[in-house]
Design an enzyme around this catalytic site. Sequence first.
Site, PDB file in Angstrom:
ATOM      1  N   SER A 553       0.844  -1.189   0.000  1.00 59.11           N
ATOM      2  CA  SER A 553       0.000   0.000   0.000  1.00 59.11           C
ATOM      3  C   SER A 553       0.883   1.243   0.000  1.00 59.11           C
ATOM      4  CB  SER A 553      -0.971  -0.045   1.184  1.00 59.11           C
ATOM      5  OG  SER A 553      -2.020   0.880   1.013  1.00 59.11           O
ATOM      6  N   ASP A 639      -9.859  -3.473  -5.676  1.00 61.10           N
ATOM      7  CA  ASP A 639      -9.293  -2.622  -4.631  1.00 61.10           C
ATOM      8  C   ASP A 639      -9.793  -1.191  -4.816  1.00 61.10           C
ATOM      9  OD1 ASP A 639      -7.720  -1.280  -2.782  1.00 61.10           O
ATOM     10  OD2 ASP A 639      -5.882  -2.341  -3.306  1.00 61.10           O
ATOM     11  N   HIS A 673      -8.509  -4.686  -1.340  1.00 59.07           N
ATOM     12  CA  HIS A 673      -7.222  -4.204  -0.847  1.00 59.07           C
ATOM     13  C   HIS A 673      -6.518  -5.247   0.016  1.00 59.07           C
ATOM     14  CE1 HIS A 673      -4.405  -0.957  -0.240  1.00 59.07           C
ATOM     15  NE2 HIS A 673      -4.453  -1.089   1.069  1.00 59.07           N
TER      16      HIS A 673
END
Length: 702
Positions: A553, A639, A673
Amino acid sequence: MNAPIAAKRPVTREFHGRSFVDNYEWLRAKEAPETREYLEAENAYTKERTAHLDTLTENIFTEVKSRIKQTDMSVPQRRGKYWYYGRTEEGKEYGYSCRIPVSEGSDPWTPPTIPEEGAPDGEQVLLDVNALAEGHDFFALGASSVSDSGDLLAYSVDVAGDERFELFIKDLRTGELLEDRLEGIFYGATWVGEEFIFYTTVDDAWRPDTVWRHRVGTPQSEDVVVMREEDSRFGIGVGTTRSEKYIMIVSGSKTTNEAWVLEQDNPEGEFRCLWERETGVDYDVDHAVVAGTDYWVVTHNATGPNFALGYCPVADELPSLRDLTVLMPHDDSVRIEGVDCYRDQIVVGYRRGGIGRAAVMDVREGWTSLSELHFNEELYTVGVAGNPEWDAPVLRVSYTSFIQPAQLFDYRVATGEYTLLKEQEVPGGYDKDEYVAYRVWSKAPDGTEVPVSIVHRADLDRTQPNPTLLYGYGSYEANMDPYFSVFRLSLMDRGMIFAMAHVRGGGEMGRKWYDDGKMLAKKNTFTDFIAVADDLIARRATTPSQLVAEGGSAGGLLMGAVANMAPDRFKAIEANVPFVDPLTSILMPELPLTVVEWEEWGDPYHDPEVYDYMASYSPYENIAPQKYPNILALTSLNDTRVLYVEPAKWVAKLRDVATGGEFLLKTEMAAGHGGVSGRYAKWRQAAFEYAWLINQATGAES
């Protein structure tokens, strides 16, 4: 199989008189057949190029399964007249949410003993998540909340991975679902009595912007807007105090908070603001009762960046945050993180010396002093969790470290006595004395000392360099604290060192540590990480040919930046759902999470200085004709936080521009995600990732 080559279809981005030609923006068309074909081609290529890792992946997966107690139960926690717990069964991807009644005549605060195998007498299964997930490629729970009486359960599900949920209400007396259906809601559901549920929804940019009140038994179309946050920098949330006296709505940005309150026995009333928002002032409020008087207990940064803790009586006329009675003053060396209030005690969480700590205050007789909980290890993580009951005389304290499997204690505040309730079992045997964990400090280019946590086998030959995995994150004031991992054992038992760089942008060393790694100081995050890599090499702990890096991320942004800035330091880099095209995303206010991120990264949309600064470090925009480490990028099609298009464009451009290095892209086509759902699927995916890293660092294939 040849590597897929993405077509070049140049489009020009114009901002502040600057131009950037983007050849791969066409991949943003998620539903276009050519985009899907390209992603599938990348998946096929990655599968072929990693086929030699199948044995190693399977071995790690088998090792992990052998080290996890697959049929297991959590320690029950009491709420009302029931003990609630979760349990898992070997072979099942998901768990069960269960409860049993509190037995008459038993100690109401000593949890019952749950049998090792099989269900306990009187068990009620609230949710069989395996049954709920049946027929779905992806499944996640967003809420699981029981009403005060224990009669109704509100739970929400996501079957796409896009973190938009549908909520159901189950009558636990009959097992039947009510007719209520709440669609398109955000995480969580807050019961107020038996009649109302408060929940939030998001706007088109995936910002939680509205709090709603739903009356059980009515259609969603009749739900009432309680509060809507119009400022696109702020997100909103709702909950209740542990005392069950107040409903709290908090609207907050990255730097500013505002809290609203309403008595829980008046759920259709008007909320009132406790302290009006003041730019840059972040505060959090809990309700306490001390010697019979109601108080607000407040953590805030109105008197300093590391926060202070104070209180004031609950009243219509409140003092300013700067005029509270002080419990813990601001301290440059102590970052106060939060407070939890109970009938008889208050617990404060804070950080000192890069370690999270907790202290308890007994408030039965009035305001007293705080007593810190002490532990023996150098590096550890302690937390107070699983304590829903206001009047509990015990605190649930969790403890873990890099080498200590997770432990859960009951801590009796009145006596200071700890009772071990559960320790994470590692089947097959585990001896923590066979491993060591310690901290070293690396010097950044500006002289800042950066803490580095290091873990490896105690018998590792440190007279010579060893293969090493260096992990980093460094954003959002997130703390990368010590934790035990059975996956890490598979890495260390193959002779590798695990190192965690606590770089600026995280929160390990206080609010200034965070401030010095964000916005126009963001490059400190990257240079800190490179300095740690250089230090490990200088110490002869490892070599560039044995050093691999990992981040996800915002930590994926870190990976992309250091790949550009210091490609010769690393043999390979894994970037998980990586934020590698940040400037393009932050320039699109319509995208999820963009405007709220301007207080983290800066606002390049309106500010040319920020634009130029972000352009100078954006991984995608700074790919150069140089030899790169081998790179594995992992993403998910659904995501909503970091769109799949960022790593897809990044890999396509790396393959076109770089003069060396292998670049692999793996896209989960039905996930979000957090990647795949289901515990075995997650373990297998993690085993693949560790196999790739181990192979890159050591050459091992088994």
